[in-house]
Design an enzyme around this catalytic site. Structure first.
Site, short mmCIF file in Angstrom:
data_model
loop_
_atom_site.label_atom_id
_atom_site.label_comp_id
_atom_site.label_asym_id
_atom_site.label_seq_id
_atom_site.Cartn_x
_atom_site.Cartn_y
_atom_site.Cartn_z
N GLU A 66 -78.96 14.47 53.60
CA GLU A 66 -78.07 13.45 54.17
C GLU A 66 -77.18 12.80 53.11
OE1 GLU A 66 -76.24 12.21 56.38
OE2 GLU A 66 -77.48 11.01 57.74
N ARG A 68 -70.85 4.58 56.63
CA ARG A 68 -69.58 5.29 56.49
C ARG A 68 -68.41 4.32 56.44
NH1 ARG A 68 -72.57 8.77 55.47
NH2 ARG A 68 -72.69 10.91 56.22
N SER A 101 -62.32 16.00 51.38
CA SER A 101 -63.17 15.09 52.16
C SER A 101 -64.07 14.23 51.28
CB SER A 101 -64.06 15.94 53.07
OG SER A 101 -65.12 15.17 53.57
N TYR A 143 -70.69 22.57 54.08
CA TYR A 143 -69.34 22.06 54.38
C TYR A 143 -68.74 21.43 53.12
CZ TYR A 143 -65.79 18.74 56.01
OH TYR A 143 -64.63 18.02 56.16
N GLU A 178 -66.99 13.72 51.88
CA GLU A 178 -68.30 14.39 51.84
C GLU A 178 -68.55 15.04 50.48
OE1 GLU A 178 -70.23 13.32 55.00
OE2 GLU A 178 -71.04 15.15 54.11
N PRO A 185 -80.76 18.42 57.05
CA PRO A 185 -81.67 18.80 55.96
C PRO A 185 -81.40 18.00 54.69
CG PRO A 185 -80.59 20.74 56.90
CD PRO A 185 -79.96 19.55 57.54
N GLN A 241 -64.23 24.41 59.84
CA GLN A 241 -65.41 24.10 60.65
C GLN A 241 -65.84 22.75 60.08
OE1 GLN A 241 -68.09 22.85 62.18
NE2 GLN A 241 -69.32 23.63 60.48
P1 NAP Z 1 -61.45 18.91 63.94
O1 NAP Z 1 -61.07 17.96 65.04
O2 NAP Z 1 -62.79 19.50 63.93
O3 NAP Z 1 -60.35 20.07 63.94
C1 NAP Z 1 -60.53 21.24 63.16
C2 NAP Z 1 -59.42 22.22 63.48
O4 NAP Z 1 -59.66 23.42 62.73
C3 NAP Z 1 -59.35 22.65 64.96
O5 NAP Z 1 -57.99 22.83 65.30
C4 NAP Z 1 -60.06 24.00 64.94
O6 NAP Z 1 -59.68 24.87 65.98
C5 NAP Z 1 -59.57 24.54 63.61
N1 NAP Z 1 -60.37 25.64 63.06
C6 NAP Z 1 -61.72 25.69 62.87
N2 NAP Z 1 -62.07 26.87 62.32
C7 NAP Z 1 -60.93 27.57 62.16
C8 NAP Z 1 -60.62 28.85 61.65
N3 NAP Z 1 -61.57 29.68 61.18
N4 NAP Z 1 -59.34 29.26 61.65
C9 NAP Z 1 -58.36 28.46 62.13
N5 NAP Z 1 -58.57 27.24 62.63
C10 NAP Z 1 -59.85 26.80 62.64
O7 NAP Z 1 -61.24 18.20 62.52
P2 NAP Z 1 -60.35 16.92 62.13
O8 NAP Z 1 -61.21 15.71 62.27
O9 NAP Z 1 -59.05 17.01 62.80
O10 NAP Z 1 -60.18 17.15 60.56
C11 NAP Z 1 -59.08 17.86 60.03
C12 NAP Z 1 -59.42 18.36 58.63
O11 NAP Z 1 -59.71 17.24 57.79
C13 NAP Z 1 -60.62 19.26 58.54
O12 NAP Z 1 -60.37 20.20 57.53
C14 NAP Z 1 -61.75 18.34 58.13
O13 NAP Z 1 -62.74 19.07 57.44
C15 NAP Z 1 -61.00 17.38 57.22
N6 NAP Z 1 -61.54 16.02 57.12
C16 NAP Z 1 -61.79 15.31 58.26
C17 NAP Z 1 -62.24 14.01 58.15
C18 NAP Z 1 -62.52 13.17 59.39
O14 NAP Z 1 -63.21 12.15 59.24
N7 NAP Z 1 -61.97 13.52 60.55
C19 NAP Z 1 -62.43 13.43 56.87
C20 NAP Z 1 -62.15 14.20 55.75
C21 NAP Z 1 -61.69 15.49 55.88
P3 NAP Z 1 -60.36 24.80 67.46
O15 NAP Z 1 -59.72 23.63 68.15
O16 NAP Z 1 -60.04 26.11 68.03
O17 NAP Z 1 -61.84 24.58 67.21
O1 G4F Z 2 -69.93 11.54 62.58
P1 G4F Z 2 -70.60 12.43 61.62
O2 G4F Z 2 -71.05 13.76 62.12
O3 G4F Z 2 -69.62 12.57 60.37
P2 G4F Z 2 -69.86 13.03 58.85
O4 G4F Z 2 -71.06 13.87 58.69
O5 G4F Z 2 -69.76 11.82 58.01
O6 G4F Z 2 -68.59 13.99 58.62
C1 G4F Z 2 -67.28 13.62 59.06
O7 G4F Z 2 -66.64 12.89 58.04
C2 G4F Z 2 -66.41 13.64 56.82
C3 G4F Z 2 -65.73 12.69 55.83
O8 G4F Z 2 -66.71 12.02 55.08
C4 G4F Z 2 -65.54 14.84 57.16
F1 G4F Z 2 -65.26 15.52 56.02
C5 G4F Z 2 -66.24 15.72 58.17
O9 G4F Z 2 -65.36 16.79 58.53
C6 G4F Z 2 -66.54 14.90 59.42
O10 G4F Z 2 -65.32 14.57 60.04
O11 G4F Z 2 -71.89 11.71 61.00
C7 G4F Z 2 -71.79 10.43 60.41
C8 G4F Z 2 -73.20 9.93 60.11
C9 G4F Z 2 -74.09 10.94 59.38
O12 G4F Z 2 -74.78 10.27 58.37
C10 G4F Z 2 -75.06 11.43 60.44
O13 G4F Z 2 -76.33 11.83 59.94
O14 G4F Z 2 -73.86 9.68 61.36
C11 G4F Z 2 -75.17 10.19 61.30
N1 G4F Z 2 -75.64 10.47 62.66
C12 G4F Z 2 -76.68 9.83 63.27
N2 G4F Z 2 -76.88 10.34 64.48
C13 G4F Z 2 -75.14 11.38 63.52
C14 G4F Z 2 -75.92 11.30 64.67
N3 G4F Z 2 -74.11 12.24 63.40
C15 G4F Z 2 -73.84 13.03 64.47
N4 G4F Z 2 -72.79 13.89 64.40
N5 G4F Z 2 -74.61 13.01 65.62
C16 G4F Z 2 -75.67 12.17 65.75
O15 G4F Z 2 -76.34 12.17 66.79
#
Ligand code: NAP
Ligand code: G4F
Length: 344
Positions: A285, A221, A129, A153, A131, A283, A87
């Site tokens: 940031e 970011r 991550s 998370y 995060e 809650p 998630q």
């Molecule tokens: P995403 O688009 O949200 O994809 C998450 C995937 O996990 C989806 O296929 C989702 O399935 C699946 N999933 C969620 N809950 C699950 C569960 N309980 N059991 C099995 N599958 C589940 O995320 P992403 O951006 O591709 O990121 C991939 C991974 O990298 C994640 O672990 C994320 O936390 C990590 N990460 C992402 C970023 C980033 O910036 N994108 C950075 C650092 C780390 P559904 O399609 O069915 O929802």
């Molecule tokens: O796009 P975000 O939701 O990404 P966030 O929280 O940085 O998390 C993503 O990157 C992580 C890696 O550092 C991953 F691990 C995680 O799975 C995910 O892919 O938010 C980015 C920033 C935050 O500071 C948030 O408070 O944008 C700010 N923000 C401002 N307005 C918003 C919004 N974020 C979202 N989602 N929606 C808004 O309306």
């Protein structure tokens, strides 16, 4: 032919990673969750192209269903396991802390246990991550920086990160953590901030949307392109030894700067359309994230190939095309107007 097992194959990174591995002639096995509507949209083109030949195989599973993970690992005996499922929305993790924590902790642990009991030669990738750092100080973060999670998370990711190291050290398993900073693409979920902005900008330009409501515009970011980052995941598992690796661009921009850049490319002024609301504030940031990918550059030879500006262009072009398709449907009376998207 190498066998790869991917959890989270239906997500953004799952899409890019499976494409990369299929291009390298891997057989790809991916888990999908049962949902009431079909959730394979991102990988549908891959399913059409590779499923009949058996190069792409999908199985129903869930990270919380350790028995199915165990059975699949035993049956497939993959060479490489990529644990991408989570998630992954930080704001949602405050609303659903138990589910986020269970998925982020028990999921990786179940996979590590399945690998340990099946075959200790299986290589494991854990999606750690940026995060996890918490972003309290404006400094460059590397593999040795302090972990200070600020959300359910991030706390779950810290647990999985440590477990991956514990299984590496205790059982000599090949387990690597990829500490990836934010990475985006046209396949990014529409409620993450970058995609929310490019999607809204495209709709506003075509007159389909009137305003965009966001939260904290001051957060900073280190944003890269997901296609570049999945290459790093693969490189980590081809390296001689398992390790922790920071993957980032080494540049950081505020949400406001992302907004400015996007709207300027469309000759629009973001101030005319953007409102802020408490609804999208968190809650707690993470204010500032900036990564130092020196180790991955030096040892793996990985480099980000896509600049910040090209990333915005790529996302904008895709979202403008999406808005054009929406405009056609609207003109044919096939959909109703929605003046703001997404509303969640
Ligand atoms: P995403 O688009 O949200 O994809 C998450 C995937 O996990 C989806 O296929 C989702 O399935 C699946 N999933 C969620 N809950 C699950 C569960 N309980 N059991 C099995 N599958 C589940 O995320 P992403 O951006 O591709 O990121 C991939 C991974 O990298 C994640 O672990 C994320 O936390 C990590 N990460 C992402 C970023 C980033 O910036 N994108 C950075 C650092 C780390 P559904 O399609 O069915 O929802
Ligand atoms: O796009 P975000 O939701 O990404 P966030 O929280 O940085 O998390 C993503 O990157 C992580 C890696 O550092 C991953 F691990 C995680 O799975 C995910 O892919 O938010 C980015 C920033 C935050 O500071 C948030 O408070 O944008 C700010 N923000 C401002 N307005 C918003 C919004 N974020 C979202 N989602 N929606 C808004 O309306």
């Amino acid at each position: 032919m190498k066998q790869a097992f991917i959890t989270g194959i239906t997500g953004q990174d799952g899409h890019y990673l499976s494409q990369l591995l299929l291009d390298k002639d891997y057989t790809v096995h991916g888990t999908i969750r049962r949902s009431s509507s079909i959730n394979t949209e991102r990988i549908d083109p891959l399913i059409s192209k590779y499923q009949d030949s058996g190069q792409l195989n999908l199985y129903y599973s869930d990270l919380l269903d350790s028995s199915s993970l165990n059975l699949l690992i035993k049956k497939i005996q993959p060479d490489e396991v990529y644990n991408l499922a989570a998630q992954s929305h930080v704001a949602v993790s405050f609303k659903n802390p138990v589910f986020t924590t269970q998925t982020g902790t028990l999921g990786p642990l179940s996979l590590l246990e399945a690998i340990r009991s099946a075959d200790n030669k299986i290589k494991y990738y854990q999606a750690s991550s940026s995060e996890m750092y918490g972003g309290g100080k404006p400094s460059k973060l590397n593999e040795n920086s302090l972990l200070d999670p600020k959300s359910p998370y991030a706390a779950a990711k810290v647990f999985a990160h440590h477990m991956t190291n514990i299984y590496r050290d205790s059982y000599s398993l090949f387990c690597s953590n990829g500490i990836l900073f934010n990475h985006e693409s046209p396949h990014r979920g529409e409620t993450f901030v970058t995609r929310k902005i490019t999607r809204a900008a495209g709709r506003i330009k075509l007159g389909l949307q009137k305003k965009l409501t966001l939260g904290n515009l001051e957060a900073s970011r280190d944003w890269g392109f997901a296609g570049d980052y999945v290459e790093a995941m693969w490189m980590m598992l081809q390296h001689d030894t398992p390790d922790d690796w920071v993957i980032a661009t080494g540049e950081t921009y505020t949400v406001k700067e992302f907004l400015e850049k996007t709207f300027k490319k469309l000759d629009l002024s973001w101030e005319d359309y953007v409102e802020t609301s408490h609804k999208y504030m968190r809650p707690n940031e993470v204010d500032y994230l900036l990564g130092d990918p020196t180790k991955a550059k030096k040892i793996l030879g990985w480099e980000p190939k896509t600049s910040f500006s090209s990333l915005v262009d790529m996302m904008l072009e895709s979202d403008l095309n999406l808005a054009k398709r929406e405009q056609v449907l609207l003109s044919e009376g096939l959909i109703e107007p929605t003046w703001e998207h997404p509303k969640i």
